[in-house]
Structures are given as structure tokens and as C-alpha cells.
Design an enzyme around this catalytic site. Structure first.
Site, PDB file in Angstrom:
ATOM      1  N   THR A   1      42.938  38.074  76.752  1.00 54.98           N
ATOM      2  CA  THR A   1      43.048  38.368  78.240  1.00 54.98           C
ATOM      3  C   THR A   1      44.021  39.475  78.052  1.00 54.98           C
ATOM      4  OG1 THR A   1      45.307  36.909  78.272  1.00 54.98           O
ATOM      5  CG2 THR A   1      43.486  35.675  78.332  1.00 54.98           C
ATOM      6  N   GLY A   2      43.291  40.092  79.203  1.00 55.28           N
ATOM      7  CA  GLY A   2      44.726  41.508  79.301  1.00 55.28           C
ATOM      8  C   GLY A   2      44.097  42.444  78.433  1.00 55.28           C
TER       9      GLY A   2
ATOM     10  N   SER B   1      43.403  47.519  77.534  1.00 55.62           N
ATOM     11  CA  SER B   1      44.714  48.365  77.106  1.00 55.62           C
ATOM     12  C   SER B   1      45.644  48.161  75.755  1.00 55.62           C
ATOM     13  CB  SER B   1      45.233  49.044  77.981  1.00 55.62           C
ATOM     14  OG  SER B   1      46.108  48.413  78.348  1.00 55.62           O
TER      15      SER B   1
ATOM     16  N   GLY C   1      46.022  44.133  73.522  1.00 60.90           N
ATOM     17  CA  GLY C   1      44.817  43.295  74.013  1.00 60.90           C
ATOM     18  C   GLY C   1      43.792  44.324  73.584  1.00 60.90           C
TER      19      GLY C   1
ATOM     20  N   SER D   1      57.533  38.256  72.782  1.00 66.39           N
ATOM     21  CA  SER D   1      58.344  39.733  72.777  1.00 66.39           C
ATOM     22  C   SER D   1      59.551  39.194  71.545  1.00 66.39           C
ATOM     23  CB  SER D   1      58.319  40.184  73.727  1.00 66.39           C
ATOM     24  OG  SER D   1      59.023  41.179  74.039  1.00 66.39           O
TER      25      SER D   1
ATOM     26  N   TYR E   1      61.418  39.615  82.284  1.00 63.55           N
ATOM     27  CA  TYR E   1      60.695  39.626  81.969  1.00 63.55           C
ATOM     28  C   TYR E   1      60.818  38.723  80.857  1.00 63.55           C
ATOM     29  CZ  TYR E   1      57.539  41.542  77.642  1.00 63.55           C
ATOM     30  OH  TYR E   1      57.174  42.000  76.917  1.00 63.55           O
TER      31      TYR E   1
END
Length: 261
Positions: A13-14, A17, A20, A138, A151
């Protein structure tokens, strides 16, 4: 080490760029049958062309930040062997300025997309007796950046979610893991770096080093990672070579996190 993922169907997904796209490329090179997802038709077509994928049905247009978008994706691709939950957004914003709508946007795209897609695909992975699910989290999940707490909250939630799914499918040859990338010079991060280091006379690579020095001073790498360096870990975790790694968060953070585990 030779990684062969032939005869496995993968969804990223995503994938138009950044990490991904690099992951889709790496999985293709390892032999996987790769499908990519994005929210923008033009970017999706460009990504397919760059990957050398001529079957346009392998580019699935859907906004996985919505329940409807996840349903659309699942209807077009009901079964996969490998799911890379990569779709996500980030942007710097002081926590006192983050309103409810912004919180919900981040939660829906970064977190609920993984909930909805994994819940569906992991059930049929159990039935077939093999599967890989990877959440692209992350290092911010552990070391919260003050410039984008919303985030970080979603990335921490992904770690708990991945562990929960892993425990739900134990003894099944289906693995579920998270990865913890550090600062990575993807297209989106390039814009972010320019916001943090606005002097346009500074070359991008050097701006990245300045950002690391000023904002992520614990980095042992001393620079931003490339999307390909992060994708290498994703490809490994997607393979049979990683069959004993599950329910964990694997770091590819350039040593930003100071903890020894």
C-alpha cells in the site's frame, strides 16, 4: 544470501513513491507477483511504468485511509501472501495546534488502514498455511518527535497492533512484524527536510545531514537512509528466510534509537 519469493503474491500500500515503491521494486526483483496501491491515478500509472509492470490491473486505485477504500482494494484483490502496510502520512505540527480532524486523518490513514486490510488478508493466509504481514512503523514510535506527536502516536499503535495480530495467528506459519525505519530520504521526507532546513543553497543530501545533526543527533549513521536500504529489510522479512521472526519490531533506524534492544 539468495532471497527467492517466487510464486508469492504481494500487495504494497502507498507504493507510488518512497519506501513503498522501493519495497515493490525489491519484491519484484526477488520474484514476487507484486500489486501496488495508491490514491492518485496518474502517480499509480507512473509507478507501474517505472516498475516495468505492464498489467495495469496490478495498480489498484483506492484510498486505504477509508473503510470504503479498503473494501475496494479487497474486492479487486481478495487474496495475497504478503501484505506490506506502508500507506501513511506525516507532517510537522505543534501538538497544541492539532485539532480533532487532523488527529482522525492520521489515525485513519496510518493505523486503521492496517487494521482493516490485515484483518481480511490474515484470515486467508491462515487457511493457506503461509503468510507475511509487515507494518512500516517508525523509530518515532519509540522516540517521540516533538514536532509531530500525532504521527508518533499512530506509529506506536502499529507496534501493538502487529503484536496482537501475530499472537492471533501463532503456530500457523504466518508471521507479522513491524519495522522501525529512521529518517529516510523518500520524496515526502525531502519536502519535510526542506521545511526544517529552508536554505535552498544547501544541497539536499547536506540538508539531510544537517537535519540529522540537529534533530536526530543520536544517529550512528550520520545521514538519512535511502528508501532502498529500508526496503531490503522488508524483502527479507517477506521471505522464507525470516520464518522464525514474528511478533517483533525490527530496527532499520541508522542507530537513532539508543536502546540496546
Amino acid at each position: 544470501m539468495i532471497i527467492d519469493i517466487s510464486n508469492r503474491k504481494a500487495l504494497v500500500t502507498g507504493a507510488t513513491s518512497g519506501i513503498g515503491f522501493a519495497s515493490a521494486k525489491g519484491l519484484l526483483e526477488a520474484g514476487a507477483d507484486v500489486y501496488i496501491n495508491g490514491r492518485n491515478q496518474d502517480k499509480l500509472m507512473v509507478a507501474l511504468k517505472r516498475l516495468g509492470i505492464t498489467d495495469l490491473s496490478k495498480g489498484i486505485l483506492a484510498d486505504v485511509g477509508t473503510a470504503e477504500g479498503c473494501r475496494t482494494l479487497i474486492e479487486k484483490l481478495p487474496q495475497v501472501d504478503i501484505l506490506i502496510n506502508n500507506a501513511g502520512i506525516f507532517s510537522p505540527m505543534p501538538i497544541l495546534e492539532i485539532d480533532d480532524d487532523e488527529w482522525l486523518k492520521f489515525i485513519n490513514i496510518n493505523f486503521m488502514s492496517g487494521v482493516r486490510l490485515t484483518r481480511h488478508y490474515i484470515a486467508q493466509m491462515q487457511q493457506t498455511g503461509w503468510g507475511r504481514v509487515i507494518f512500516v512503523s517508525s523509530e518515532s514510535a519509540i522516540q517521540v518527535p516533538p514536532e509531530m506527536v500525532h504521527y508518533a502516536v499512530t506509529k506506536t499503535a502499529q507496534l501493538t497492533l502487529a503484536r496482537g495480530f501475530a499472537e492471533a495467528v501463532k503456530n500457523s506459519n504466518v508471521t507479522v512484524n513491524s519495522i522501525l525505519p529512521g529518517p529516510t530520504m523518500s520524496e515526502g521526507v525531502q519536502k519535510f527536510v526542506r521545511e526544517m532546513v529552508p536554505d535552498q543553497s544547501v544541497p539536499l543530501e547536506e540538508a539531510g545531514r544537517i537535519f540529522i545533526r540537529n534533530e536526530r543527533s543520536t544517529s550512528l549513521l550520520g545521514r538519512m537512509a535511502s528508501a532502498e536500504e529500508v526496503a531490503n529489510l522488508i524483502v527479507y522479512l517477506s521471505s522464507d528466510r525470516a520464518s522464525a521472526t514474528t511478533g517483533t519490531a525490527v530496527r532499520v533506524d541508522g542507530g537513532v534509537l539508543r536502546g540496546v534492544i
